[in-house]
Design a protein around this motif. Sequence first.
Motif, PDB file in Angstrom:
ATOM      1  N   GLY A 185      -3.795  26.334  -6.384  1.00 28.15           N
ATOM      2  CA  GLY A 185      -3.378  25.025  -6.776  1.00 28.15           C
ATOM      3  C   GLY A 185      -2.137  24.299  -6.554  1.00 28.15           C
ATOM      4  N   ASP A 186      -1.247  25.200  -6.110  1.00 26.25           N
ATOM      5  CA  ASP A 186       0.141  24.719  -5.561  1.00 26.25           C
ATOM      6  C   ASP A 186      -0.066  23.584  -4.385  1.00 26.25           C
ATOM      7  N   PRO A 187       0.653  22.592  -4.209  1.00 31.92           N
ATOM      8  CA  PRO A 187       0.672  21.785  -3.091  1.00 31.92           C
ATOM      9  C   PRO A 187       1.394  22.580  -1.980  1.00 31.92           C
ATOM     10  N   ALA A 188       0.941  22.679  -0.811  1.00 31.95           N
ATOM     11  CA  ALA A 188       1.445  23.200   0.355  1.00 31.95           C
ATOM     12  C   ALA A 188       2.137  21.950   1.200  1.00 31.95           C
ATOM     13  N   LEU A 189       1.359  21.073   1.427  1.00 28.84           N
ATOM     14  CA  LEU A 189       2.042  20.016   2.261  1.00 28.84           C
ATOM     15  C   LEU A 189       1.784  18.512   1.442  1.00 28.84           C
ATOM     16  N   VAL A 190       2.660  17.925   1.591  1.00 29.35           N
ATOM     17  CA  VAL A 190       2.570  16.633   0.940  1.00 29.35           C
ATOM     18  C   VAL A 190       3.426  15.580   1.559  1.00 29.35           C
ATOM     19  N   CYS A 191       2.471  14.396   1.701  1.00 27.69           N
ATOM     20  CA  CYS A 191       3.105  13.081   2.683  1.00 27.69           C
ATOM     21  C   CYS A 191       2.841  12.104   1.922  1.00 27.69           C
ATOM     22  N   ALA A 192       3.727  11.161   1.858  1.00 25.58           N
ATOM     23  CA  ALA A 192       3.382   9.882   1.280  1.00 25.58           C
ATOM     24  C   ALA A 192       4.107   8.842   2.389  1.00 25.58           C
ATOM     25  N   VAL A 193       3.177   7.764   2.653  1.00 27.05           N
ATOM     26  CA  VAL A 193       3.642   6.399   3.446  1.00 27.05           C
ATOM     27  C   VAL A 193       3.356   5.300   2.586  1.00 27.05           C
ATOM     28  N   SER A 194       4.392   4.359   2.443  1.00 29.20           N
ATOM     29  CA  SER A 194       4.119   2.923   2.130  1.00 29.20           C
ATOM     30  C   SER A 194       4.262   2.103   3.062  1.00 29.20           C
ATOM     31  N   ALA A 195       3.499   0.968   3.201  1.00 30.51           N
ATOM     32  CA  ALA A 195       3.434  -0.226   4.295  1.00 30.51           C
ATOM     33  C   ALA A 195       3.050  -1.344   3.397  1.00 30.51           C
ATOM     34  N   ALA A 196       3.353  -2.371   4.071  1.00 29.69           N
ATOM     35  CA  ALA A 196       2.956  -3.616   3.839  1.00 29.69           C
ATOM     36  C   ALA A 196       1.332  -3.836   3.492  1.00 29.69           C
ATOM     37  N   HIS A 197       0.497  -3.150   4.490  1.00 28.49           N
ATOM     38  CA  HIS A 197      -0.734  -3.118   4.698  1.00 28.49           C
ATOM     39  C   HIS A 197      -1.469  -1.891   4.553  1.00 28.49           C
ATOM     40  N   ARG A 198      -2.671  -1.848   3.678  1.00 26.75           N
ATOM     41  CA  ARG A 198      -3.288  -0.560   3.765  1.00 26.75           C
ATOM     42  C   ARG A 198      -3.424   0.156   4.996  1.00 26.75           C
ATOM     43  N   GLY A 199      -3.868  -0.777   5.943  1.00 31.97           N
ATOM     44  CA  GLY A 199      -4.495  -0.126   7.265  1.00 31.97           C
ATOM     45  C   GLY A 199      -3.341   0.804   8.006  1.00 31.97           C
ATOM     46  N   GLN A 200      -2.055   0.330   7.950  1.00 30.49           N
ATOM     47  CA  GLN A 200      -1.121   0.966   8.515  1.00 30.49           C
ATOM     48  C   GLN A 200      -0.881   2.292   7.841  1.00 30.49           C
ATOM     49  N   ALA A 255       0.994  -1.195  -0.062  1.00 30.38           N
ATOM     50  CA  ALA A 255       0.113  -0.013  -0.038  1.00 30.38           C
ATOM     51  C   ALA A 255       0.973   1.272  -0.001  1.00 30.38           C
ATOM     52  N   VAL A 256       0.468   2.097  -0.877  1.00 31.36           N
ATOM     53  CA  VAL A 256       1.016   3.692  -0.487  1.00 31.36           C
ATOM     54  C   VAL A 256      -0.118   4.747  -0.569  1.00 31.36           C
ATOM     55  N   VAL A 257      -0.078   5.341   0.405  1.00 30.43           N
ATOM     56  CA  VAL A 257      -1.030   6.140   0.687  1.00 30.43           C
ATOM     57  C   VAL A 257      -0.457   7.597   0.716  1.00 30.43           C
ATOM     58  N   SER A 258      -1.041   8.575  -0.055  1.00 30.93           N
ATOM     59  CA  SER A 258      -0.588   9.743  -0.243  1.00 30.93           C
ATOM     60  C   SER A 258      -1.584  10.997   0.156  1.00 30.93           C
ATOM     61  N   PHE A 259      -1.044  12.212   0.518  1.00 31.44           N
ATOM     62  CA  PHE A 259      -1.951  13.511   0.808  1.00 31.44           C
ATOM     63  C   PHE A 259      -1.192  14.576   0.243  1.00 31.44           C
ATOM     64  N   SER A 260      -2.219  15.360  -0.294  1.00 35.25           N
ATOM     65  CA  SER A 260      -1.611  16.653  -0.783  1.00 35.25           C
ATOM     66  C   SER A 260      -2.553  17.765  -0.490  1.00 35.25           C
ATOM     67  N   GLY A 261      -2.133  18.634   0.351  1.00 31.22           N
ATOM     68  CA  GLY A 261      -2.791  19.791   0.814  1.00 31.22           C
ATOM     69  C   GLY A 261      -2.398  20.998   0.009  1.00 31.22           C
ATOM     70  N   VAL A 262      -3.554  21.384  -0.902  1.00 29.34           N
ATOM     71  CA  VAL A 262      -3.343  22.403  -1.969  1.00 29.34           C
ATOM     72  C   VAL A 262      -3.920  23.555  -1.490  1.00 29.34           C
ATOM     73  N   VAL A 263      -3.421  24.774  -2.234  1.00 31.53           N
ATOM     74  CA  VAL A 263      -3.864  26.066  -1.949  1.00 31.53           C
ATOM     75  C   VAL A 263      -5.275  26.249  -2.781  1.00 31.53           C
ATOM     76  N   ARG A 264      -6.248  26.543  -1.951  1.00 31.26           N
ATOM     77  CA  ARG A 264      -7.609  26.924  -2.470  1.00 31.26           C
ATOM     78  C   ARG A 264      -7.710  28.305  -2.533  1.00 31.26           C
ATOM     79  N   ASN A 265      -8.949  28.512  -3.306  1.00 32.64           N
ATOM     80  CA  ASN A 265      -9.200  29.825  -3.772  1.00 32.64           C
ATOM     81  C   ASN A 265     -10.149  30.753  -2.990  1.00 32.64           C
ATOM     82  N   HIS A 266     -10.552  30.166  -1.601  1.00 34.36           N
ATOM     83  CA  HIS A 266     -11.300  30.853  -0.796  1.00 34.36           C
ATOM     84  C   HIS A 266     -10.810  30.389   0.651  1.00 34.36           C
ATOM     85  N   ASP A 267     -11.329  31.108   1.768  1.00 40.47           N
ATOM     86  CA  ASP A 267     -11.255  30.930   2.926  1.00 40.47           C
ATOM     87  C   ASP A 267     -12.184  31.644   3.887  1.00 40.47           C
ATOM     88  N   GLY A 268     -12.991  31.086   4.507  1.00 39.62           N
ATOM     89  CA  GLY A 268     -13.906  31.657   5.455  1.00 39.62           C
ATOM     90  C   GLY A 268     -14.705  32.547   4.502  1.00 39.62           C
TER      91      GLY A 268
END
Length: 160
Positions: free
Chosen positions: A109-124, A35-48
């Motif tokens: 649209g630019d990624p501000a925070l990017v994380c990726a984790v690989s593990a043997a199993h998806r849960g972890q 399993a490889v799980v990734s996250f990309s926190g992207v700059v959006r065009n609005h806040d509040g």
Amino acid sequence: MGTETSFEVVNAVLSAEPISVDQAIAAVESDTAGAVVSFSGVVRNHDGGKPVERLSYSAHPTAHQVMADVVAQLVAEQTAAGSSAGEGGGSPQSARIWAAHRIGMLEIGDPALVCAVSAAHRGQAFAVCSELVDRIKEQVPIWKEQFFTDGTVEWVGAGS
């Protein structure tokens, strides 16, 4: 006896250069990862309810070390938990972590925070990636300056 998971921190940095989820995924993929799980926190065009034009991220001088420490602490906890949990025996399994937070000026649209984790199993992989994102956002001293389309500016995270 459980199967132990060893973690490798591939990347845990603040970056003035663009970051990408593709780069993160490629860095953590391995033949042992189911399993490889990734996250990309992207700059959006609005806040509040206000339209955002762009953002600027500033980091405290200690933020680079805090980022490394946050990831190391999560790895230590996962390694300790993995040594007493798991199903059946077998060889040690490896998991890999990649994390980067941008600093400087970012556009919509630019990624501000990017994380990726690989593990043997998806849960972890899911659990570690989610916890990683939460801890970085909560603990690493980074402040966001939002530039709205009406010309106003707002700091977020300062003083927290």
